[in-house]
Design a protein around this motif. Structure first.
Motif, PDB file in Angstrom:
ATOM      1  N   ALA A   1       8.623   9.573   2.091  1.00  0.00           N
ATOM      2  CA  ALA A   1       9.346   9.324   3.343  1.00  0.00           C
ATOM      3  C   ALA A   1      10.841   9.563   3.181  1.00  0.00           C
ATOM      4  N   VAL A   2      11.412   9.171   2.043  1.00  0.00           N
ATOM      5  CA  VAL A   2      12.835   9.424   1.783  1.00  0.00           C
ATOM      6  C   VAL A   2      13.083  10.928   1.687  1.00  0.00           C
ATOM      7  N   ALA A   3      12.185  11.645   1.034  1.00  0.00           N
ATOM      8  CA  ALA A   3      12.326  13.102   0.945  1.00  0.00           C
ATOM      9  C   ALA A   3      12.233  13.746   2.336  1.00  0.00           C
ATOM     10  N   ALA A   4      11.315  13.263   3.158  1.00  0.00           N
ATOM     11  CA  ALA A   4      11.190  13.789   4.526  1.00  0.00           C
ATOM     12  C   ALA A   4      12.455  13.514   5.326  1.00  0.00           C
ATOM     13  N   THR A   5      13.011  12.322   5.168  1.00  0.00           N
ATOM     14  CA  THR A   5      14.259  11.979   5.859  1.00  0.00           C
ATOM     15  C   THR A   5      15.382  12.902   5.411  1.00  0.00           C
ATOM     16  N   TYR A   6      15.494  13.114   4.126  1.00  0.00           N
ATOM     17  CA  TYR A   6      16.537  13.977   3.575  1.00  0.00           C
ATOM     18  C   TYR A   6      16.389  15.413   4.079  1.00  0.00           C
ATOM     19  N   LEU A   7      15.174  15.931   4.021  1.00  0.00           N
ATOM     20  CA  LEU A   7      14.952  17.314   4.458  1.00  0.00           C
ATOM     21  C   LEU A   7      15.200  17.483   5.956  1.00  0.00           C
ATOM     22  N   LEU A   8      14.766  16.524   6.757  1.00  0.00           N
ATOM     23  CA  LEU A   8      15.038  16.595   8.197  1.00  0.00           C
ATOM     24  C   LEU A   8      16.534  16.570   8.480  1.00  0.00           C
ATOM     25  N   HIS A   9      17.254  15.748   7.725  1.00  0.00           N
ATOM     26  CA  HIS A   9      18.692  15.670   7.961  1.00  0.00           C
ATOM     27  C   HIS A   9      19.394  16.953   7.517  1.00  0.00           C
TER      28      HIS A   9
ATOM     29  N   PRO B   1       0.841  -1.200   0.000  1.00  0.00           N
ATOM     30  CA  PRO B   1       0.000   0.000   0.000  1.00  0.00           C
ATOM     31  C   PRO B   1       0.874   1.246   0.000  1.00  0.00           C
ATOM     32  N   GLY B   2       0.582   2.147  -0.880  1.00  0.00           N
ATOM     33  CA  GLY B   2       1.379   3.357  -0.986  1.00  0.00           C
ATOM     34  C   GLY B   2       2.504   3.218  -1.986  1.00  0.00           C
ATOM     35  N   GLY B   3       3.057   2.029  -2.064  1.00  0.00           N
ATOM     36  CA  GLY B   3       4.104   1.713  -3.030  1.00  0.00           C
ATOM     37  C   GLY B   3       5.220   2.727  -3.089  1.00  0.00           C
TER      38      GLY B   3
ATOM     39  N   LEU C   1      14.009   8.634  12.512  1.00  0.00           N
ATOM     40  CA  LEU C   1      12.712   8.576  13.189  1.00  0.00           C
ATOM     41  C   LEU C   1      11.641   9.335  12.405  1.00  0.00           C
ATOM     42  N   GLY C   2      11.990  10.522  11.928  1.00  0.00           N
ATOM     43  CA  GLY C   2      11.027  11.313  11.150  1.00  0.00           C
ATOM     44  C   GLY C   2      10.628  10.633   9.862  1.00  0.00           C
ATOM     45  N   GLY C   3      11.591  10.052   9.154  1.00  0.00           N
ATOM     46  CA  GLY C   3      11.272   9.341   7.921  1.00  0.00           C
ATOM     47  C   GLY C   3      10.422   8.107   8.169  1.00  0.00           C
ATOM     48  N   THR C   4      10.730   7.398   9.242  1.00  0.00           N
ATOM     49  CA  THR C   4       9.948   6.202   9.587  1.00  0.00           C
ATOM     50  C   THR C   4       8.521   6.570   9.954  1.00  0.00           C
ATOM     51  N   ILE C   5       8.373   7.596  10.760  1.00  0.00           N
ATOM     52  CA  ILE C   5       7.021   8.046  11.159  1.00  0.00           C
ATOM     53  C   ILE C   5       6.246   8.521   9.931  1.00  0.00           C
ATOM     54  N   THR C   6       6.902   9.279   9.064  1.00  0.00           N
ATOM     55  CA  THR C   6       6.239   9.741   7.838  1.00  0.00           C
ATOM     56  C   THR C   6       5.752   8.563   7.003  1.00  0.00           C
ATOM     57  N   TYR C   7       6.613   7.582   6.813  1.00  0.00           N
ATOM     58  CA  TYR C   7       6.238   6.410   6.026  1.00  0.00           C
ATOM     59  C   TYR C   7       5.079   5.652   6.662  1.00  0.00           C
TER      60      TYR C   7
ATOM     61  N   LEU D   1       2.797   6.740   8.755  1.00  0.00           N
ATOM     62  CA  LEU D   1       1.559   7.526   8.648  1.00  0.00           C
ATOM     63  C   LEU D   1       0.988   7.439   7.240  1.00  0.00           C
ATOM     64  N   LEU D   2       1.820   7.567   6.244  1.00  0.00           N
ATOM     65  CA  LEU D   2       1.344   7.489   4.859  1.00  0.00           C
ATOM     66  C   LEU D   2       0.725   6.137   4.546  1.00  0.00           C
ATOM     67  N   VAL D   3       1.389   5.088   4.940  1.00  0.00           N
ATOM     68  CA  VAL D   3       0.902   3.745   4.614  1.00  0.00           C
ATOM     69  C   VAL D   3      -0.367   3.409   5.393  1.00  0.00           C
TER      70      VAL D   3
END
Length: 102
Positions: free
Chosen positions: A69-77, A60-62, A88-94, A96-98
């Protein structure tokens, strides 16, 4: 006869567990460990990203959820330079999306 089987197993198990600690004193100040310390986090993150993208193709979400989520991880970093927060932010984003969006 049981002791003949258990003794070598015990010796091998103890030796394999003690070996890294014994080798550590030789590697502690080496150039190899310095290079490994610089490159290992990037390597681990690259493997995780590739594995996630490959493994979530039909989930789901594919690709879209993974890309966001990768973009969120990159931007947070880029924003905070904190590896823990980025992961943690990328994992939570992923998650939530899924679970909530897709």
């Amino acid at each position: 006869m049981i002791l003949a089987v258990i003794s070598p197993l015990f010796i091998v198990t103890v030796a394999l567990r003690a070996l890294p600690f014994n080798l550590l004193r030789y590697l502690k100040n080496s150039e190899f460990m310095t290079v490994l310390g610089r490159t290992m986090p990037v390597g681990v993150m690259t493997v995780l990203v590739v594995y996630t993208w490959y493994g979530q193709r039909e989930s789901p979400g594919g690709f879209v959820a993974v890309a966001i989520a990768v973009a969120a991880t990159y931007l947070l970093h880029k924003w905070r330079r904190d590896v823990g927060l980025s992961i943690l932010g990328g994992t939570i984003t992923y998650m939530l999306l899924v679970n909530l969006v897709f």
